[in-house]
Design a protein around this motif. Sequence first.
Motif, PDB file in Angstrom:
ATOM      1  N   GLY A  53     -26.578   9.260 -29.356  1.00  0.00           N
ATOM      2  CA  GLY A  53     -27.600   8.223 -29.390  1.00  0.00           C
ATOM      3  C   GLY A  53     -27.922   7.721 -30.778  1.00  0.00           C
ATOM      4  N   VAL A  54     -27.563   8.474 -31.805  1.00  0.00           N
ATOM      5  CA  VAL A  54     -27.892   8.091 -33.177  1.00  0.00           C
ATOM      6  C   VAL A  54     -26.707   7.351 -33.770  1.00  0.00           C
ATOM      7  N   ALA A 116     -33.407   7.419 -28.625  1.00  0.00           N
ATOM      8  CA  ALA A 116     -33.778   8.408 -27.608  1.00  0.00           C
ATOM      9  C   ALA A 116     -33.396   7.925 -26.217  1.00  0.00           C
ATOM     10  N   ASN A 117     -33.508   6.616 -25.967  1.00  0.00           N
ATOM     11  CA  ASN A 117     -33.084   6.072 -24.673  1.00  0.00           C
ATOM     12  C   ASN A 117     -31.607   6.333 -24.430  1.00  0.00           C
ATOM     13  N   ILE A 118     -30.799   6.226 -25.470  1.00  0.00           N
ATOM     14  CA  ILE A 118     -29.367   6.472 -25.327  1.00  0.00           C
ATOM     15  C   ILE A 118     -29.099   7.968 -25.241  1.00  0.00           C
ATOM     16  N   ALA A 119     -29.813   8.764 -26.028  1.00  0.00           N
ATOM     17  CA  ALA A 119     -29.631  10.215 -26.000  1.00  0.00           C
ATOM     18  C   ALA A 119     -29.964  10.782 -24.623  1.00  0.00           C
ATOM     19  N   PRO A 124     -27.594  16.212 -21.693  1.00  0.00           N
ATOM     20  CA  PRO A 124     -28.232  16.758 -20.491  1.00  0.00           C
ATOM     21  C   PRO A 124     -29.586  17.430 -20.752  1.00  0.00           C
ATOM     22  N   VAL A 125     -29.751  18.062 -21.916  1.00  0.00           N
ATOM     23  CA  VAL A 125     -31.036  18.700 -22.236  1.00  0.00           C
ATOM     24  C   VAL A 125     -32.117  17.641 -22.393  1.00  0.00           C
ATOM     25  N   PHE A 126     -31.791  16.571 -23.101  1.00  0.00           N
ATOM     26  CA  PHE A 126     -32.743  15.465 -23.257  1.00  0.00           C
ATOM     27  C   PHE A 126     -33.084  14.866 -21.901  1.00  0.00           C
ATOM     28  N   ARG A 127     -32.071  14.647 -21.069  1.00  0.00           N
ATOM     29  CA  ARG A 127     -32.289  14.031 -19.761  1.00  0.00           C
ATOM     30  C   ARG A 127     -33.234  14.872 -18.914  1.00  0.00           C
ATOM     31  N   LYS A 128     -33.015  16.180 -18.898  1.00  0.00           N
ATOM     32  CA  LYS A 128     -33.844  17.064 -18.086  1.00  0.00           C
ATOM     33  C   LYS A 128     -35.307  17.009 -18.522  1.00  0.00           C
ATOM     34  N   GLU A 129     -35.549  17.091 -19.816  1.00  0.00           N
ATOM     35  CA  GLU A 129     -36.920  17.061 -20.315  1.00  0.00           C
ATOM     36  C   GLU A 129     -37.561  15.686 -20.120  1.00  0.00           C
ATOM     37  N   TYR A 130     -36.766  14.620 -20.287  1.00  0.00           N
ATOM     38  CA  TYR A 130     -37.284  13.272 -20.098  1.00  0.00           C
ATOM     39  C   TYR A 130     -37.689  13.046 -18.638  1.00  0.00           C
ATOM     40  N   LYS A 149     -39.000  14.200 -30.076  1.00  0.00           N
ATOM     41  CA  LYS A 149     -38.063  15.317 -30.006  1.00  0.00           C
ATOM     42  C   LYS A 149     -36.788  14.996 -30.787  1.00  0.00           C
ATOM     43  N   LEU A 150     -36.319  13.756 -30.693  1.00  0.00           N
ATOM     44  CA  LEU A 150     -35.119  13.351 -31.432  1.00  0.00           C
ATOM     45  C   LEU A 150     -35.372  13.398 -32.934  1.00  0.00           C
ATOM     46  N   ALA A 151     -36.544  12.952 -33.367  1.00  0.00           N
ATOM     47  CA  ALA A 151     -36.869  12.991 -34.798  1.00  0.00           C
ATOM     48  C   ALA A 151     -36.901  14.428 -35.306  1.00  0.00           C
ATOM     49  N   ILE A 152     -37.461  15.332 -34.522  1.00  0.00           N
ATOM     50  CA  ILE A 152     -37.512  16.734 -34.922  1.00  0.00           C
ATOM     51  C   ILE A 152     -36.103  17.327 -34.949  1.00  0.00           C
TER      52      ILE A 152
END
Length: 173
Positions: A53-54, A116-119, A124-130, A149-152
């Motif tokens: 995503g970045v 973050a939208n692309i991530a 899969p970890v991002f998708r689950k939490e989102y 979360k992406l910034a961190i």
Amino acid sequence: MPFPSITTENGRRRQDLLNLLGMLEGQLEKLNDAVTQVAGNYPDVQLLLSQPGVGAVTALAFVLTVGDVRRFPRGKQVASYLGLIPREYSSGGKQRMGGIRKQGNRLLRFLLVEAANIAVRFDPVFRKEYLYRCHQKHFTVAKVAAARKLAIRMYWIRRTQTPYPQVLSSRAA
């Protein structure tokens, strides 16, 4: 009789707009090449590109805006610096959270939300939490939480100097 002239005029307008679109796409491609070339001068940008995503623009903006990551002891402070932490209205033992503070670089906040939208689509970890957050709150709140979360995560990638897949396993250990 007036209909053929209208369609001819509409066709000419459509063709003019398509020509303009082609010209703008060419200029945009040149600008993207220039950003990619400048991004190659920063080694941290190459590390951040390992995160799904970045892209070059987001990574370069993050590196230039945040600067030296050692000045932030924790990732939460980076998120606060970028304005991705919600306001808090607390009194009498009751905690109420508001919207984000919107302090910091507005462009980087926008780029982080888009990244973050692309991530969310590719990680899969991002998708689950989102998706979990979407069931609790409005999807815009979930987008900002994913950007935080992406910034961190980008902070930790730079701090540990490890690319994306390894940064998750090193933080869990």
